[in-house]
Design an enzyme around this catalytic site. Structure first.
Site, PDB file in Angstrom:
ATOM      1  N   GLU A  22       7.741   1.097   4.924  1.00  0.00           N
ATOM      2  CA  GLU A  22       7.210   0.052   5.797  1.00  0.00           C
ATOM      3  C   GLU A  22       7.438  -1.283   5.091  1.00  0.00           C
ATOM      4  O   GLU A  22       7.246  -1.389   3.880  1.00  0.00           O
ATOM      5  CB  GLU A  22       5.708   0.293   6.009  1.00  0.00           C
ATOM      6  CG  GLU A  22       5.021  -0.743   6.882  1.00  0.00           C
ATOM      7  CD  GLU A  22       3.522  -0.447   7.087  1.00  0.00           C
ATOM      8  OE1 GLU A  22       2.942   0.327   6.296  1.00  0.00           O
ATOM      9  OE2 GLU A  22       2.949  -1.003   8.038  1.00  0.00           O
ATOM     10  N   HIS A  32       0.833  -1.199   0.000  1.00  0.00           N
ATOM     11  CA  HIS A  32       0.000   0.000   0.000  1.00  0.00           C
ATOM     12  C   HIS A  32       0.868   1.249   0.000  1.00  0.00           C
ATOM     13  O   HIS A  32       2.059   1.197   0.301  1.00  0.00           O
ATOM     14  CB  HIS A  32      -0.971   0.042   1.192  1.00  0.00           C
ATOM     15  CG  HIS A  32      -0.307   0.036   2.541  1.00  0.00           C
ATOM     16  ND1 HIS A  32      -0.023  -1.121   3.219  1.00  0.00           N
ATOM     17  CD2 HIS A  32       0.106   1.041   3.350  1.00  0.00           C
ATOM     18  CE1 HIS A  32       0.546  -0.829   4.379  1.00  0.00           C
ATOM     19  NE2 HIS A  32       0.640   0.484   4.482  1.00  0.00           N
ATOM     20  N   HIS A  36       4.007   7.202   3.687  1.00  0.00           N
ATOM     21  CA  HIS A  36       4.938   6.072   3.533  1.00  0.00           C
ATOM     22  C   HIS A  36       4.480   5.139   2.425  1.00  0.00           C
ATOM     23  O   HIS A  36       3.346   5.213   1.965  1.00  0.00           O
ATOM     24  CB  HIS A  36       5.129   5.307   4.848  1.00  0.00           C
ATOM     25  CG  HIS A  36       3.913   4.583   5.366  1.00  0.00           C
ATOM     26  ND1 HIS A  36       3.026   5.162   6.253  1.00  0.00           N
ATOM     27  CD2 HIS A  36       3.437   3.336   5.141  1.00  0.00           C
ATOM     28  CE1 HIS A  36       2.067   4.287   6.547  1.00  0.00           C
ATOM     29  NE2 HIS A  36       2.284   3.175   5.876  1.00  0.00           N
TER      30      HIS A  36
HETATM   31 CO    CO Z   1       1.237   1.359   6.245  1.00  0.00          CO
END
Ligand code: CO
Length: 134
Positions: free
Chosen positions: A130, A7, A79
């Site tokens: 991430e 994502h 992020h």
């Molecule tokens: Co995230």
């Protein structure tokens, strides 16, 4: 080591407005808002064919995205999350290459119930990354 983009997360000052824009103007499929107090955010998932966009709004006084929104009042890309097969192996290899892992360095359970880690943006061209084990 890196798999798919899981994502892309965008911090937003007004989740309802952002949801309306993605759903009604951009014509995307969006989830119900989900409060994640343990992560200090309320999140809406924009579900695209090839990935997800997460719209994050601060929740609570110690939200990790509050300072980001102070610097970027209209919101911004916060992020990007990449999938890895083995997060502990990935962490150990990245640390051995000098990348800094945020927090205590141990994976935490993320918004999708899977172990995640964050890497220092200064080590990755100014982008908070991430990693999520899938
Ligand atoms: Co995230």
């Amino acid at each position: 080591m890196l798999g798919r983009v899981n994502h892309i997360a965008i911090a937003v000052p007004d989740l309802e407005q952002a949801t309306t824009t993605y759903r009604d103007v951009l014509g995307a499929r969006v989830s119900q808002a989900q409060a994640l107090p343990e992560h200090g955010v309320t999140v809406v998932f924009v579900e695209l064919d090839n990935t997800k966009v997460e719209l994050l709004e601060p929740l609570g006084a110690e939200s990790p995205i509050a300072a980001f929104l102070e610097k970027n009042p209209s919101g911004g890309m916060h992020h990007i999350c990449y999938e890895v097969e083995d997060i502990v192996d990935a962490r150990d290899r990245l640390k051995a290459s000098g990348l800094r892992v945020l927090g205590d360095g141990n994976p935490k359970i993320g918004a999708h119930g899977k172990p995640v880690l964050f890497l220092h943006p200064k080590d990755l061209n100014g982008t908070l990354v991430e990693l999520e084990q899938v």
